[in-house]
Design an enzyme around this catalytic site. Structure first.
Site, mmCIF file in Angstrom:
data_model
loop_
_atom_site.group_PDB
_atom_site.id
_atom_site.type_symbol
_atom_site.label_atom_id
_atom_site.label_comp_id
_atom_site.label_asym_id
_atom_site.label_seq_id
_atom_site.Cartn_x
_atom_site.Cartn_y
_atom_site.Cartn_z
ATOM 1 N N HIS A 159 0.922 -3.521 4.115
ATOM 2 C CA HIS A 159 0.903 -3.213 5.554
ATOM 3 C C HIS A 159 0.352 -4.363 6.405
ATOM 4 O O HIS A 159 0.505 -4.342 7.629
ATOM 5 C CB HIS A 159 0.066 -1.965 5.825
ATOM 6 C CG HIS A 159 0.649 -0.706 5.275
ATOM 7 N ND1 HIS A 159 1.949 -0.311 5.509
ATOM 8 C CD2 HIS A 159 0.112 0.261 4.471
ATOM 9 C CE1 HIS A 159 2.186 0.829 4.894
ATOM 10 N NE2 HIS A 159 1.090 1.200 4.251
ATOM 11 N N ASP A 194 6.561 1.653 -2.654
ATOM 12 C CA ASP A 194 5.475 2.476 -2.144
ATOM 13 C C ASP A 194 6.063 3.582 -1.267
ATOM 14 O O ASP A 194 7.129 3.407 -0.672
ATOM 15 C CB ASP A 194 4.533 1.591 -1.326
ATOM 16 C CG ASP A 194 3.229 2.268 -0.947
ATOM 17 O OD1 ASP A 194 2.216 2.005 -1.609
ATOM 18 O OD2 ASP A 194 3.227 3.047 0.025
ATOM 19 N N HIS A 196 5.112 4.469 1.553
ATOM 20 C CA HIS A 196 5.067 4.034 2.942
ATOM 21 C C HIS A 196 5.869 2.734 3.107
ATOM 22 O O HIS A 196 5.830 1.865 2.231
ATOM 23 C CB HIS A 196 3.629 3.768 3.389
ATOM 24 C CG HIS A 196 2.699 4.920 3.188
ATOM 25 N ND1 HIS A 196 1.915 5.039 2.060
ATOM 26 C CD2 HIS A 196 2.439 5.991 3.968
ATOM 27 C CE1 HIS A 196 1.201 6.153 2.158
ATOM 28 N NE2 HIS A 196 1.499 6.752 3.295
ATOM 29 N N ASP A 283 2.126 6.046 -5.006
ATOM 30 C CA ASP A 283 1.847 7.165 -4.118
ATOM 31 C C ASP A 283 3.086 7.974 -3.749
ATOM 32 O O ASP A 283 3.009 8.873 -2.907
ATOM 33 C CB ASP A 283 1.120 6.692 -2.854
ATOM 34 C CG ASP A 283 1.743 5.476 -2.205
ATOM 35 O OD1 ASP A 283 2.785 5.003 -2.702
ATOM 36 O OD2 ASP A 283 1.191 4.984 -1.214
#
Length: 344
Positions: A159, A194, A196, A283
């Site tokens: 991120h 991931d 996200h 995740d």
């Protein structure tokens, strides 16, 4: 498989995270890395310490002023505030027609996008060695010493944008690794699995055609990172076509996720990638506390084997995967399946 990890990465130990109007226990805890390390060693993987490659490889993808700020922020914060409470920004800027201030409180807001990256006494050392872990893994692949390797990076990185922290991430370890691989390989792909969107990696490579960014992630329209990671974002300028976001609906199961894996691998083959960085988020697991999709252990094994089938020199960089009951089991499953497929 060789694992690169340094215990100094555990020194970033935030207690709280301001989320949805309340303080909650911070999900990105040192215990994540301890569980992964111990489970993988018990499964027969071997661990090595990273060498120190300095700040230059980090500054090759991040704004040098941002890097220098993070390395010096804690003592400046303590001096300015007279406290040792975690440094959390309460001012932010969208960067349009703004200047970088001189004081630490203003710079903290300038170089942060949210409240998820508190700076504490050990943060600089932890994020430095997290990045060194990725760099060292990439160096081993770049030199030909390893065909594939796992960088147990913590804090995670995907991120972190060019000049700001975001979503638990300070330095973008996967981007740093991909740039380091470019020292040998003409075309490098980053595959982000991931749950996200890796908005930071997309931000860093969005205008470049030499690094392909492909991400499989949950629809960001009402989910972190919210503002980026949509299917119609394909790159700009020289990078047009070198960004692909393969978006999953909330509730997607393993079969649907693995279908996106197949799409991603076709994109990587068509790009002609010579080396690969995998942003390995665990995740997506159906029992991860931050997940809205339903990946299974068997799905992680199948996905790993599919990626290994590319046959590319590969650096696996740890991203998300939080303190759910199957975190370490899924790591063992993924790395074991990847290793077995490459050695078959």
């Amino acid at each position: 498989m060789k694992i690169i990890f340094d215990e100094r990465q555990l020194k970033h130990d935030p207690e709280l995270y301001f989320r949805r109007g309340a303080f909650i226990p911070h999900p990105e805890q040192p215990q994540r890395a301890i569980l992964l390390r111990d489970a993988l060693l018990a499964a027969g993987h071997t661990r090595q310490m990273p060498a120190d490659h300095g700040l230059d490889p980090i500054k090759a993808v991040h704004d040098p002023a941002y890097v220098d700020f993070l390395m010096s922020a804690w003592p400046a914060w303590v001096e300015a505030t007279g406290t040792t409470v975690p440094a959390v920004p309460n001012y932010h800027t969208d960067r349009r027609n703004f200047r970088v201030p001189t004081g630490v409180i203003g710079r903290l807001g300038y170089y942060s996008t949210d409240t998820s990256c508190p700076i504490v006494e050990g943060t600089a050392e932890a994020i430095y060695w997290s990045a060194q872990t990725a760099i060292d893994a990439a160096e081993r692949v770049r030199s030909g010493a390893e065909g594939h390797i796992y960088a147990l990076c913590r804090p995670p990185g995907h991120h972190a944008v060019l000049d700001a922290s975001w979503g638990f991430c300070f330095f973008n370890n996967a981007a740093v690794a991909a740039q380091h691989l470019r020292g040998r390989f003409g075309k490098v792909a980053v595959l982000d699995v991931d749950t996200h969107a890796g908005n930071g990696t997309q931000d860093i490579f969005h205008a470049r055609g030499d690094v392909l960014y492909v991400s499989i992630h949950t629809d960001p329209s009402d989910y972190t990172p919210f503002f980026i990671g949509y299917a119609d974002e394909t790159g700009i300028g020289a990078g047009e076509g070198a960004t692909r976001n393969l978006v999953l609906p909330v509730g997607a199961g393993a079969e649907e996720i693995l279908a996106r894996y197949d799409e991603a691998l076709e994109v990587i083959r068509a790009f002609g990638a010579e080396a690969l960085v995998v942003s390995l988020g665990l995740d997506m697991s159906q029992d991860d506390p931050l997940s809205l999709v339903g990946m299974t252990r068997a799905g992680f094994e199948s996905g790993a084997a599919k990626i290994a089938g590319l046959g590319l020199p590969t650096v696996l960089v740890q991203e998300g995967g939080y303190l759910g009951p199957s975190l370490s089991d899924n790591a063992v499953a993924f790395l074991g399946a990847f290793d077995a497929a490459r050695r078959a």
